[in-house]
Design a protein around this motif. Sequence first.
Motif, PDB file in Angstrom:
ATOM      1  N   ALA A 141      12.707  -9.444   9.353  1.00  0.00           N
ATOM      2  CA  ALA A 141      13.511  -9.832   8.196  1.00  0.00           C
ATOM      3  C   ALA A 141      13.634  -8.654   7.225  1.00  0.00           C
ATOM      4  N   ALA A 142      14.844  -8.406   6.744  1.00  0.00           N
ATOM      5  CA  ALA A 142      15.074  -7.292   5.821  1.00  0.00           C
ATOM      6  C   ALA A 142      14.492  -7.641   4.460  1.00  0.00           C
ATOM      7  N   ALA A 143      13.515  -6.879   4.042  1.00  0.00           N
ATOM      8  CA  ALA A 143      12.847  -7.140   2.767  1.00  0.00           C
ATOM      9  C   ALA A 143      12.477  -5.827   2.096  1.00  0.00           C
ATOM     10  N   GLU A 144      12.432  -5.853   0.783  1.00  0.00           N
ATOM     11  CA  GLU A 144      12.024  -4.689  -0.007  1.00  0.00           C
ATOM     12  C   GLU A 144      10.623  -4.944  -0.540  1.00  0.00           C
ATOM     13  N   GLU A 145       9.733  -3.988  -0.336  1.00  0.00           N
ATOM     14  CA  GLU A 145       8.354  -4.105  -0.818  1.00  0.00           C
ATOM     15  C   GLU A 145       8.279  -3.451  -2.196  1.00  0.00           C
ATOM     16  N   LEU A 146       8.244  -4.281  -3.232  1.00  0.00           N
ATOM     17  CA  LEU A 146       8.257  -3.785  -4.601  1.00  0.00           C
ATOM     18  C   LEU A 146       6.830  -3.536  -5.100  1.00  0.00           C
ATOM     19  N   THR A 147       6.620  -2.365  -5.676  1.00  0.00           N
ATOM     20  CA  THR A 147       5.304  -1.979  -6.183  1.00  0.00           C
ATOM     21  C   THR A 147       4.889  -2.868  -7.346  1.00  0.00           C
ATOM     22  N   MET A 148       3.587  -3.208  -7.372  1.00  0.00           N
ATOM     23  CA  MET A 148       3.028  -3.984  -8.468  1.00  0.00           C
ATOM     24  C   MET A 148       1.894  -3.207  -9.117  1.00  0.00           C
ATOM     25  N   VAL A 149       1.552  -3.579 -10.335  1.00  0.00           N
ATOM     26  CA  VAL A 149       0.482  -2.942 -11.091  1.00  0.00           C
ATOM     27  C   VAL A 149      -0.656  -3.945 -11.220  1.00  0.00           C
ATOM     28  N   GLU A 150      -1.889  -3.446 -11.190  1.00  0.00           N
ATOM     29  CA  GLU A 150      -3.036  -4.336 -11.318  1.00  0.00           C
ATOM     30  C   GLU A 150      -4.015  -3.813 -12.362  1.00  0.00           C
ATOM     31  N   ALA A 151      -4.732  -4.758 -12.983  1.00  0.00           N
ATOM     32  CA  ALA A 151      -5.818  -4.445 -13.901  1.00  0.00           C
ATOM     33  C   ALA A 151      -7.058  -5.159 -13.404  1.00  0.00           C
ATOM     34  N   VAL A 152      -8.157  -4.422 -13.251  1.00  0.00           N
ATOM     35  CA  VAL A 152      -9.414  -4.991 -12.769  1.00  0.00           C
ATOM     36  C   VAL A 152     -10.495  -4.686 -13.796  1.00  0.00           C
ATOM     37  N   ALA A 153     -11.108  -5.742 -14.341  1.00  0.00           N
ATOM     38  CA  ALA A 153     -12.157  -5.583 -15.345  1.00  0.00           C
ATOM     39  C   ALA A 153     -13.506  -5.377 -14.671  1.00  0.00           C
ATOM     40  N   ASP A 154     -14.477  -4.905 -15.438  1.00  0.00           N
ATOM     41  CA  ASP A 154     -15.799  -4.627 -14.869  1.00  0.00           C
ATOM     42  C   ASP A 154     -16.577  -5.894 -14.535  1.00  0.00           C
ATOM     43  N   ASP A 155     -16.063  -7.070 -14.932  1.00  0.00           N
ATOM     44  CA  ASP A 155     -16.692  -8.336 -14.543  1.00  0.00           C
ATOM     45  C   ASP A 155     -15.926  -9.009 -13.409  1.00  0.00           C
ATOM     46  N   THR A 156     -15.070  -8.257 -12.716  1.00  0.00           N
ATOM     47  CA  THR A 156     -14.279  -8.641 -11.539  1.00  0.00           C
ATOM     48  C   THR A 156     -13.026  -9.452 -11.877  1.00  0.00           C
ATOM     49  N   GLN A 157     -12.738  -9.723 -13.144  1.00  0.00           N
ATOM     50  CA  GLN A 157     -11.453 -10.339 -13.465  1.00  0.00           C
ATOM     51  C   GLN A 157     -10.338  -9.418 -12.962  1.00  0.00           C
ATOM     52  N   ARG A 158      -9.278 -10.024 -12.413  1.00  0.00           N
ATOM     53  CA  ARG A 158      -8.179  -9.226 -11.860  1.00  0.00           C
ATOM     54  C   ARG A 158      -6.849  -9.832 -12.257  1.00  0.00           C
ATOM     55  N   LEU A 159      -5.918  -8.955 -12.577  1.00  0.00           N
ATOM     56  CA  LEU A 159      -4.578  -9.371 -12.971  1.00  0.00           C
ATOM     57  C   LEU A 159      -3.573  -8.456 -12.289  1.00  0.00           C
ATOM     58  N   VAL A 160      -2.523  -9.023 -11.713  1.00  0.00           N
ATOM     59  CA  VAL A 160      -1.444  -8.217 -11.135  1.00  0.00           C
ATOM     60  C   VAL A 160      -0.135  -8.606 -11.798  1.00  0.00           C
ATOM     61  N   ALA A 161       0.811  -7.678 -11.822  1.00  0.00           N
ATOM     62  CA  ALA A 161       2.109  -7.938 -12.449  1.00  0.00           C
ATOM     63  C   ALA A 161       3.169  -7.106 -11.751  1.00  0.00           C
ATOM     64  N   LEU A 162       4.396  -7.601 -11.803  1.00  0.00           N
ATOM     65  CA  LEU A 162       5.513  -6.908 -11.159  1.00  0.00           C
ATOM     66  C   LEU A 162       6.168  -5.898 -12.085  1.00  0.00           C
ATOM     67  N   ASN A 163       6.284  -6.219 -13.362  1.00  0.00           N
ATOM     68  CA  ASN A 163       6.958  -5.332 -14.312  1.00  0.00           C
ATOM     69  C   ASN A 163       5.987  -4.422 -15.047  1.00  0.00           C
ATOM     70  N   GLU A 164       5.087  -5.023 -15.797  1.00  0.00           N
ATOM     71  CA  GLU A 164       4.161  -4.228 -16.607  1.00  0.00           C
ATOM     72  C   GLU A 164       2.945  -5.042 -16.997  1.00  0.00           C
ATOM     73  N   ILE A 165       1.892  -4.317 -17.370  1.00  0.00           N
ATOM     74  CA  ILE A 165       0.692  -4.910 -17.955  1.00  0.00           C
ATOM     75  C   ILE A 165       0.497  -4.310 -19.335  1.00  0.00           C
ATOM     76  N   TYR A 166       0.258  -5.176 -20.296  1.00  0.00           N
ATOM     77  CA  TYR A 166      -0.032  -4.753 -21.663  1.00  0.00           C
ATOM     78  C   TYR A 166      -1.512  -4.958 -21.933  1.00  0.00           C
ATOM     79  N   LEU A 167      -2.140  -3.943 -22.541  1.00  0.00           N
ATOM     80  CA  LEU A 167      -3.529  -4.045 -22.978  1.00  0.00           C
ATOM     81  C   LEU A 167      -3.584  -3.791 -24.467  1.00  0.00           C
ATOM     82  N   GLY A 168      -4.174  -4.705 -25.206  1.00  0.00           N
ATOM     83  CA  GLY A 168      -4.278  -4.528 -26.644  1.00  0.00           C
ATOM     84  C   GLY A 168      -4.726  -5.808 -27.318  1.00  0.00           C
TER      85      GLY A 168
END
Length: 336
Positions: A141-168
């Motif tokens: 199947a013709a598909a585009e693999e779009l890059t994602m960004v991830e944030a991993v905390a030192d307590d193993t919490q993990r977050l992924v996003a397609l556009n952006e991640i904001y920290l603040g």
Amino acid sequence: MSLAPRAVIVHRTTEYEELLARHGTHGQAEFFLSSRGRSIREVAERHRRSVRALAAVSAAVPPQWRRARVERADLDRFLFAPEDVVVVAGQDGLVANTAKYLAGQPVVGIDTDPGRNAGVLVRHRPDETGRLLRAAVARGAAAEELTMVEAVADDTQRLVALNEIYLGRPDHQTSRYRLDLDGPGTPVATGPKGPKGPKGPKGPAGVAAGGGSDGGDGSAEGGGGEVQASSGVLVGTGTGATGWLRSLWRERGGSRPLPAPAEARLLWFVREAWPSPATGTSLVEGDLTAGRRLRVTVESDRLVAFGDGMESDALELTWGQSVRVGVSDTSLRLLV
């Protein structure tokens, strides 16, 4: 016997439905808008188009398939299965909202209101749904693999996003943290120069870890890092380069090339870094390729990290915790 594929249709409550939930009836909603010089007709017509589009999408699901529907507000409680084919019916942003909860399932983007959406991620019309569903389970199947960004905390919490991640800070007041770069690569560009401070020790590749020309001693222990006070940090992908990330990129003069949606490269920017005797402004933008990570260590009571505007589904970080942000191993498989 293997399970039949499941079509999961993701949608979002329409503006008209939100008005009814707030005001109770069509008449009350109409009065509310008309008293402010607005008409409910356009909102109601968009709602009808959305309902028709969702009906067409649902009717196109093969009869032998299983099916499910999930509203945007329930995504963080919905369990996607490996055999799912995800049909996102709505706006481009709804694809980004859904992507963070997936693990390689094929995604079909359906534009329910052509002409109002840019069509970057919702590229197809409702009448194409049947063909795309059949293609999704076929080999090659013709598909585009779009890059994602991830944030991993030192307590193993993990977050992924397609556009952006904001920290603040969640209230967007001053965020205090230490910023470091992990992994190989050249240092980032320097930011605007403030009052000249004492020269600090050299970090990797000759970047001053201390204040130098950036306005005071903004160094972090270990060299190459910096203590900062700012309005937060934004890390975005090539897909996100059409939104929030692009506005910061333009504001900084666009000196760095924007990544392509499928390119394993991210751009990051510090928002409104403030120079002081204790904080620096030399590390304010840069690239992150595979193997490189931006490390943020919290130096205030509470910071959050959230992706693609989903503030309700955020990582909670407190004093002393660190989080690393970089290119994710997970990508979005978007059918073309």
